[in-house]
Design a protein around this motif. Structure first.
Motif, PDB file in Angstrom:
ATOM      1  N   LEU A 131       9.879  -3.243 -24.141  1.00 46.14           N
ATOM      2  CA  LEU A 131      10.945  -4.028 -24.619  1.00 46.14           C
ATOM      3  C   LEU A 131      10.748  -4.445 -26.076  1.00 46.14           C
ATOM      4  O   LEU A 131       9.613  -5.330 -26.320  1.00 46.14           O
ATOM      5  N   ARG A 132      11.588  -4.082 -26.911  1.00 50.34           N
ATOM      6  CA  ARG A 132      11.367  -4.429 -28.459  1.00 50.34           C
ATOM      7  C   ARG A 132      11.449  -5.877 -28.750  1.00 50.34           C
ATOM      8  O   ARG A 132      12.226  -6.693 -28.319  1.00 50.34           O
ATOM      9  N   CYS A 133       9.977  -6.461 -29.135  1.00 47.89           N
ATOM     10  CA  CYS A 133      10.051  -7.847 -29.490  1.00 47.89           C
ATOM     11  C   CYS A 133      10.982  -8.408 -30.527  1.00 47.89           C
ATOM     12  O   CYS A 133      11.370  -7.804 -31.630  1.00 47.89           O
ATOM     13  N   ASP A 134      11.679  -9.605 -30.021  1.00 53.55           N
ATOM     14  CA  ASP A 134      12.264 -10.477 -31.368  1.00 53.55           C
ATOM     15  C   ASP A 134      11.249 -11.357 -32.047  1.00 53.55           C
ATOM     16  O   ASP A 134       9.975 -11.408 -31.588  1.00 53.55           O
ATOM     17  N   GLU A 135      11.678 -11.957 -33.017  1.00 53.36           N
ATOM     18  CA  GLU A 135      10.716 -12.830 -33.963  1.00 53.36           C
ATOM     19  C   GLU A 135      10.272 -14.096 -32.957  1.00 53.36           C
ATOM     20  O   GLU A 135       8.897 -14.283 -33.064  1.00 53.36           O
ATOM     21  N   GLU A 136      10.993 -14.594 -32.015  1.00 51.75           N
ATOM     22  CA  GLU A 136      10.754 -15.493 -31.184  1.00 51.75           C
ATOM     23  C   GLU A 136       9.326 -14.880 -30.197  1.00 51.75           C
ATOM     24  O   GLU A 136       8.414 -15.510 -30.138  1.00 51.75           O
ATOM     25  N   ARG A 140       5.400 -16.160 -30.136  1.00 52.21           N
ATOM     26  CA  ARG A 140       4.571 -16.605 -28.842  1.00 52.21           C
ATOM     27  C   ARG A 140       3.335 -15.611 -28.847  1.00 52.21           C
ATOM     28  O   ARG A 140       2.243 -16.280 -28.505  1.00 52.21           O
ATOM     29  N   PHE A 141       3.651 -14.530 -29.019  1.00 51.32           N
ATOM     30  CA  PHE A 141       2.283 -13.644 -29.028  1.00 51.32           C
ATOM     31  C   PHE A 141       1.167 -14.328 -29.875  1.00 51.32           C
ATOM     32  O   PHE A 141       0.179 -14.353 -29.394  1.00 51.32           O
ATOM     33  N   ARG A 142       1.527 -14.371 -31.217  1.00 48.38           N
ATOM     34  CA  ARG A 142       0.517 -15.017 -31.951  1.00 48.38           C
ATOM     35  C   ARG A 142       0.089 -16.088 -31.797  1.00 48.38           C
ATOM     36  O   ARG A 142      -1.120 -16.751 -31.823  1.00 48.38           O
ATOM     37  N   GLU A 143       0.954 -17.185 -31.200  1.00 46.20           N
ATOM     38  CA  GLU A 143       0.526 -18.461 -30.801  1.00 46.20           C
ATOM     39  C   GLU A 143      -0.562 -18.587 -29.880  1.00 46.20           C
ATOM     40  O   GLU A 143      -1.609 -19.155 -29.896  1.00 46.20           O
ATOM     41  N   ASP A 144      -0.209 -17.773 -28.962  1.00 42.63           N
ATOM     42  CA  ASP A 144      -1.234 -17.572 -27.821  1.00 42.63           C
ATOM     43  C   ASP A 144      -2.715 -17.294 -28.352  1.00 42.63           C
ATOM     44  O   ASP A 144      -3.466 -17.597 -27.684  1.00 42.63           O
ATOM     45  N   THR A 154       1.366  -5.667 -25.585  1.00 43.69           N
ATOM     46  CA  THR A 154       2.062  -4.865 -26.386  1.00 43.69           C
ATOM     47  C   THR A 154       1.578  -3.352 -26.128  1.00 43.69           C
ATOM     48  O   THR A 154       0.566  -3.008 -25.521  1.00 43.69           O
ATOM     49  N   ALA A 155       2.485  -2.304 -26.769  1.00 39.64           N
ATOM     50  CA  ALA A 155       2.306  -1.109 -26.542  1.00 39.64           C
ATOM     51  C   ALA A 155       2.603  -0.180 -28.006  1.00 39.64           C
ATOM     52  O   ALA A 155       3.515  -0.840 -28.530  1.00 39.64           O
ATOM     53  N   VAL A 156       2.080   0.678 -28.153  1.00 39.15           N
ATOM     54  CA  VAL A 156       2.442   1.670 -29.057  1.00 39.15           C
ATOM     55  C   VAL A 156       2.542   3.122 -28.607  1.00 39.15           C
ATOM     56  O   VAL A 156       2.022   3.387 -27.440  1.00 39.15           O
ATOM     57  N   MET A 157       3.634   3.856 -28.958  1.00 34.34           N
ATOM     58  CA  MET A 157       3.948   4.930 -28.571  1.00 34.34           C
ATOM     59  C   MET A 157       4.296   6.037 -29.477  1.00 34.34           C
ATOM     60  O   MET A 157       4.474   5.989 -30.559  1.00 34.34           O
ATOM     61  N   ALA A 158       4.108   7.519 -29.073  1.00 32.03           N
ATOM     62  CA  ALA A 158       4.198   8.634 -29.718  1.00 32.03           C
ATOM     63  C   ALA A 158       5.721   8.853 -30.096  1.00 32.03           C
ATOM     64  O   ALA A 158       6.465   8.088 -29.482  1.00 32.03           O
ATOM     65  N   ASN A 159       6.257   9.727 -30.913  1.00 28.57           N
ATOM     66  CA  ASN A 159       7.686   9.925 -31.104  1.00 28.57           C
ATOM     67  C   ASN A 159       8.472  10.388 -29.926  1.00 28.57           C
ATOM     68  O   ASN A 159       9.711  10.149 -29.834  1.00 28.57           O
ATOM     69  N   ASP A 160       7.712  11.025 -28.796  1.00 28.29           N
ATOM     70  CA  ASP A 160       8.070  11.503 -27.716  1.00 28.29           C
ATOM     71  C   ASP A 160       8.272  10.266 -26.490  1.00 28.29           C
ATOM     72  O   ASP A 160       8.218  10.495 -25.534  1.00 28.29           O
ATOM     73  N   PRO A 182       6.654  -3.464 -38.585  1.00 32.51           N
ATOM     74  CA  PRO A 182       7.016  -2.289 -37.878  1.00 32.51           C
ATOM     75  C   PRO A 182       7.630  -2.861 -36.485  1.00 32.51           C
ATOM     76  O   PRO A 182       7.353  -3.942 -35.909  1.00 32.51           O
ATOM     77  N   PRO A 183       8.508  -1.943 -35.767  1.00 31.82           N
ATOM     78  CA  PRO A 183       8.635  -2.372 -34.260  1.00 31.82           C
ATOM     79  C   PRO A 183       7.496  -2.695 -33.402  1.00 31.82           C
ATOM     80  O   PRO A 183       6.548  -1.926 -33.475  1.00 31.82           O
ATOM     81  N   ILE A 184       7.417  -3.838 -32.763  1.00 31.38           N
ATOM     82  CA  ILE A 184       6.549  -4.205 -31.960  1.00 31.38           C
ATOM     83  C   ILE A 184       7.165  -4.407 -30.498  1.00 31.38           C
ATOM     84  O   ILE A 184       8.154  -4.850 -30.227  1.00 31.38           O
ATOM     85  N   TYR A 185       6.622  -3.601 -29.545  1.00 29.34           N
ATOM     86  CA  TYR A 185       7.037  -3.516 -28.269  1.00 29.34           C
ATOM     87  C   TYR A 185       6.141  -4.484 -27.306  1.00 29.34           C
ATOM     88  O   TYR A 185       4.972  -4.305 -27.160  1.00 29.34           O
ATOM     89  N   HIS A 186       6.929  -5.219 -26.472  1.00 27.45           N
ATOM     90  CA  HIS A 186       6.223  -5.875 -25.509  1.00 27.45           C
ATOM     91  C   HIS A 186       6.346  -4.982 -24.172  1.00 27.45           C
ATOM     92  O   HIS A 186       7.361  -4.389 -23.768  1.00 27.45           O
ATOM     93  N   HIS A 187       4.988  -4.710 -23.495  1.00 28.03           N
ATOM     94  CA  HIS A 187       4.961  -3.954 -22.538  1.00 28.03           C
ATOM     95  C   HIS A 187       5.456  -4.782 -21.011  1.00 28.03           C
ATOM     96  O   HIS A 187       4.752  -5.810 -20.783  1.00 28.03           O
ATOM     97  N   VAL A 188       6.317  -4.303 -20.275  1.00 24.62           N
ATOM     98  CA  VAL A 188       6.715  -5.132 -18.876  1.00 24.62           C
ATOM     99  C   VAL A 188       5.783  -4.747 -17.873  1.00 24.62           C
ATOM    100  O   VAL A 188       5.803  -3.497 -17.652  1.00 24.62           O
ATOM    101  N   GLY A 189       5.264  -5.535 -17.247  1.00 28.93           N
ATOM    102  CA  GLY A 189       4.287  -5.293 -16.281  1.00 28.93           C
ATOM    103  C   GLY A 189       4.885  -4.740 -15.023  1.00 28.93           C
ATOM    104  O   GLY A 189       5.422  -5.141 -13.897  1.00 28.93           O
TER     105      GLY A 189
END
Length: 261
Positions: A131-136, A140-144, A154-160, A182-189
């Motif tokens: 899930l693409r992260c919003d600023e909030e 929260r990630f950085r606060e933690d 968080t997750a990083v992916m290839a173009n595919d 750059p886009p930062i993605y929250h990995h959903v468990g």
């Protein structure tokens, strides 16, 4: 057998003991446990043949049965949810086409996240949502992290959209201003896998990356099994899991905002 959902739930959590039985207040102030709220998500997913709570603890099992949940007891030797799913799989009379691991700490997971995995796993053996992260959320990630708390992933992916890495740190790193990140993605468990993928998973030893990050999905990547990341959207509403006691208040606020009882 089609598709089944397994909700792994253990009592002895290092960061939050007894977490599945913690009560979360909904929009009207009515409290329901984390496990029951997660189970409710599972039963709302269309086209699923069964929803099963997998636990090694009788307190959790008794609670699940009390609200009408189906329970499969697993051993205390399971080191993570995927290993617990493997034990459930071994006890089924027939292997399903897909097994979905709906981790029991994410009561804000919309049912369509699960549907997206089922629809988009394709010819891959493993799929998981991001899930693409919003600023909030990034805040929260950085606060933690600044407070020394290990929380969301968080997750990083290839173009595919094949996963390159998952981390408890905020990745990719950037020294740019917030507007230029750059886009930062929250990995959903949440995972969907074939029975064969679960079998291969349990045949591997725990690797270095899994050990240090504490992330079970890294065992697939460390052994060359690709993981498809499926981007999902949540109508711009904040998504969060219960990883630590501090997250209870955060999730209760989200339940109230969404009007979820």
């Amino acid at each position: 057998m089609g598709v089944i959902i397994v909700i792994p739930a253990r009592y002895e959590s290092r960061r939050f003991p007894g977490k599945p039985l913690v009560e979360l207040k909904g929009a009207s102030g009515k409290a329901r446990t984390l496990l029951q709220r997660t189970y409710d998500v599972g039963v709302q997913v269309g086209g699923v043949d069964d929803v099963i709570v997998a636990t090694d603890d009788e307190r959790i099992a008794d609670h699940a049965r009390a609200f009408g949940g189906k329970v499969v007891m697993t051993s205390r030797e399971c080191r993570n949810g995927t290993e617990r799913c493997a034990e459930v799989l071994a006890k089924l009379p027939a292997a399903p086409d897909l097994l979905v691991n709906l981790q029991g700490d994410a009561p804000l997971t919309p049912p369509h996240f699960v549907t997206a995995l089922i629809d988009e796993i394709g010819d891959m053996a493993v799929a998981t949502p991001v899930l693409r992260c919003d600023e909030e959320t990034i805040g929260r990630f950085r606060e933690d992290r600044a407070n020394g708390t290990v929380g969301g992933t968080t997750a990083v992916m290839a173009n595919d959209m094949r996963a390159l890495y998952f981390s408890k740190e905020v990745i990719p790193y950037s020294d740019k201003a917030a507007a230029d990140l750059p886009p930062i993605y929250h990995h959903v468990g949440l995972y969907a896998y074939t029975a064969a993928a679960i079998g291969r998973y349990t045949s591997f030893d725990v690797g270095t990356l899994e050990t240090h990050e504490g992330l079970e999905q890294l065992r697939f990547l460390e052994n060359g099994i690709p993981v498809r990341c499926v981007e999902v959207k949540d109508d711009n509403q904040l998504f969060w899991e219960v990883n630590n006691p501090i997250d209870v208040e955060r999730v209760e606020q989200a339940l109230a905002k969404r009007g979820i009882e």
